[in-house]
Design an enzyme around this catalytic site. Structure first.
Site, PDB file in Angstrom:
ATOM      1  N   HIS A  57      57.504  54.265  26.750  1.00  0.00           N
ATOM      2  CA  HIS A  57      56.078  53.920  26.885  1.00  0.00           C
ATOM      3  C   HIS A  57      55.542  54.401  28.225  1.00  0.00           C
ATOM      4  CE1 HIS A  57      52.629  51.173  25.772  1.00  0.00           C
ATOM      5  NE2 HIS A  57      52.374  51.417  27.054  1.00  0.00           N
ATOM      6  N   HIS A  59      51.812  56.562  30.206  1.00  0.00           N
ATOM      7  CA  HIS A  59      50.433  57.061  30.108  1.00  0.00           C
ATOM      8  C   HIS A  59      50.316  58.286  31.012  1.00  0.00           C
ATOM      9  CE1 HIS A  59      48.609  53.658  27.842  1.00  0.00           C
ATOM     10  NE2 HIS A  59      49.653  53.020  28.366  1.00  0.00           N
ATOM     11  N   GLN A 152      41.906  53.667  24.031  1.00  0.00           N
ATOM     12  CA  GLN A 152      41.959  52.779  25.191  1.00  0.00           C
ATOM     13  C   GLN A 152      40.842  51.727  25.199  1.00  0.00           C
ATOM     14  OE1 GLN A 152      43.936  52.720  28.702  1.00  0.00           O
ATOM     15  NE2 GLN A 152      43.108  50.816  27.890  1.00  0.00           N
ATOM     16  N   HIS A 210      49.735  48.815  21.520  1.00  0.00           N
ATOM     17  CA  HIS A 210      49.631  47.821  22.579  1.00  0.00           C
ATOM     18  C   HIS A 210      49.248  46.499  21.914  1.00  0.00           C
ATOM     19  CE1 HIS A 210      49.401  51.418  25.002  1.00  0.00           C
ATOM     20  NE2 HIS A 210      49.183  50.765  26.127  1.00  0.00           N
ATOM     21  N   GLU A 213      48.693  42.143  25.197  1.00  0.00           N
ATOM     22  CA  GLU A 213      48.970  42.390  26.619  1.00  0.00           C
ATOM     23  C   GLU A 213      48.073  41.489  27.456  1.00  0.00           C
ATOM     24  OE1 GLU A 213      49.253  46.042  29.873  1.00  0.00           O
ATOM     25  OE2 GLU A 213      48.333  46.412  27.930  1.00  0.00           O
ATOM     26  N   ASP A 309      55.552  52.829  31.748  1.00  0.00           N
ATOM     27  CA  ASP A 309      54.150  52.507  31.477  1.00  0.00           C
ATOM     28  C   ASP A 309      53.204  53.302  32.364  1.00  0.00           C
ATOM     29  OD1 ASP A 309      51.913  51.381  30.355  1.00  0.00           O
ATOM     30  OD2 ASP A 309      52.205  49.388  31.181  1.00  0.00           O
ATOM     31  N   TRP A 315      46.487  51.300  37.232  1.00  0.00           N
ATOM     32  CA  TRP A 315      47.162  50.063  36.884  1.00  0.00           C
ATOM     33  C   TRP A 315      48.395  49.768  37.760  1.00  0.00           C
ATOM     34  CZ3 TRP A 315      45.340  53.608  33.321  1.00  0.00           C
ATOM     35  CH2 TRP A 315      44.274  53.164  32.517  1.00  0.00           C
TER      36      TRP A 315
END
Length: 425
Positions: A57, A59, A152, A210, A213, A309, A315
């Site tokens: 996982h 991005h 997203q 996702h 979360e 991630d 993030w």
């Protein structure tokens, strides 16, 4: 004559003095103390020879954008999403490609040779999709890059969100993604799970969504995902990512939920570094750990993997493509500190994510691709403890990267002149 013979290796399952013979990019034999003529012979010196690391996982479209246009001051998931929204209008395909290629360089150096990356489909230009499809093509000789169509901003919340996601799949994106907890209501979130699973079933594609979360113990989207998985016959092809709300759920409900997930054969992607950073931000004390119930999910027979991630993006302000760092964080947070549990954490960055990504020919066995990493450690637990140096990284039997062994010179009276931090060395 063999192309490559690795001798005196220790394998993750504990076998020692093993030799791995390579011909034409494949492992043709794995045996104890094997000797055979080879164009190249590598003495592993008793160190750990592991299959490459796999990140379940990530991005990649956002990586290396930390501080653009500003830093996430609250440290929350929602501010990170807002920041990404501010950044998107100024993105260019060339910049995304260059940052992603830099990350892939780092990944190879760390023995990370397979990545599943979510790519934002909310922007109707699909700029990030085009960019990462180009990256996928460029890195194909050395990294297996799998792309997830990720809305997203919410597939239903975004005008034209479903159409943009379908276009991304038409362009060659591999997996259907989603973010039901970011839809405007719980009902809309459930509707998005149903819609996206139906798209995946119609196209014969996997799902990686996702889910939940948040710190909300009443979030129920993984339950819906498990139901839709069974209704549509998607067992074994669906992954629930994050699942952080499970850390706050009532134990009775969680026990029911885990059984439903096991029945549906839903896989799990947990992201320790980022989950414990973003979650619990609204707590005073005690603060919740923010990670899903990894040991309980594993005990129920689910395939659980750890992901990086994010890295240097809106993030998460840290990271360096080091999956041993990710697994180390996971074992600490989950209290998985027994010998067997630590080995499970090593599997969560190797064999488990490889199973989720359905990687062909993965592993150190006869017939597998000759993809492996020589680590400066003698077993998986020591590799986790030391964040072991990747001495050599091979893909199809060809050397991609190498790093000098980590040793420190000492000037201590009556003590050895160097140390590697390994017990007995």
């Amino acid at each position: 004559m063999l192309d490559l013979l690795v001798t005196n290796a220790t394998l993750p399952d504990g076998r020692t003095h093993m030799a791995v013979a390579v011909q034409d990019g494949r492992i043709v034999e794995v045996a104890e103390c094997l000797q055979a003529p080879a164009a190249e012979t590598l003495d592993a010196g008793g160190l750990l020879l592991s299959p490459p690391f796999v990140d379940v996982h990530f991005h990649m479209d956002a990586t290396l954008t930390y501080g653009m246009p500003r830093v996430n001051a609250s440290g929350t998931l929602l501010e990170g999403i807002a920041l990404w929204g501010e950044l998107k209008p100024s993105l260019t395909a060339d910049a995304i490609i260059e940052r992603a290629l830099t990350y892939c360089d780092w990944a190879v150096a760390q023995g990370l040779l397979a990545i599943r990356s979510h790519v934002d489909t909310s922007d109707p230009r699909l700029l990030a999709v085009e960019a990462l499809l180009e990256v996928k093509k460029r890195v194909a000789p050395y990294i297996d890059l799998q792309l997830v169509a990720f809305p997203q901003d919410g597939v239903l919340r975004t005008p034209g969100g479903a159409a943009s996601l379908q276009r991304a799949l038409d362009m060659g994106v591999d997996v259907v993604g989603g973010i039901p907890h970011f839809e405007r209501t719980m009902a809309e979130g459930a509707a998005s799970v149903k819609l996206l699973c139906e798209i995946a079933a119609e196209r014969g594609l996997p799902v990686d969504m996702h889910c939940d979360e948040s710190d909300d113990p009443l979030s129920r989207h993984i339950e819906t995902l498990a139901f839709e998985t069974q209704r549509l016959g998607l067992q074994g092809r669906v992954t629930g990512s994050h699942l952080t709300s499970m850390h706050s759920m009532d134990n009775y409900y969680a026990s029911k939920l885990i059984a439903l997930m096991a029945e549906a054969q839903v896989h799990v992607a947990s992201n320790p570094c980022v989950n414990i950073t973003l979650q619990g931000r609204f707590d005073t004390y005690p603060k919740r750990r923010g990670m899903t119930r990894v040991p309980e999910l594993m005990a129920a027979g689910l395939t659980v993997a750890f992901g990086q991630d994010d890295m240097l993006d809106p993030w998460y302000s840290l990271g360096c493509a080091d999956m041993l760092d990710v697994a180390s964080m996971g074992l600490h947070v989950a209290h998985m500190t027994s010998q067997s549990a630590m080995r499970q954490c090593f599997e969560a960055i190797t064999t488990n994510p490889a199973r989720i990504l359905q990687l062909d020919g993965y592993g150190i066995a006869k017939g597998c691709h000759a993809d492996f990493v020589l680590l400066q450690a003698r077993d998986p637990v020591e590799a986790l403890r030391l964040k072991a140096t990747r001495l050599k990284v091979f893909k199809r039997g060809k050397l991609l990267a190498q790093t000098p062994a980590r040793t420190a010179a000492l000037n201590l009276p009556g003590r050895p002149d160097k140390t590697s931090l390994m017990v007995g060395r």
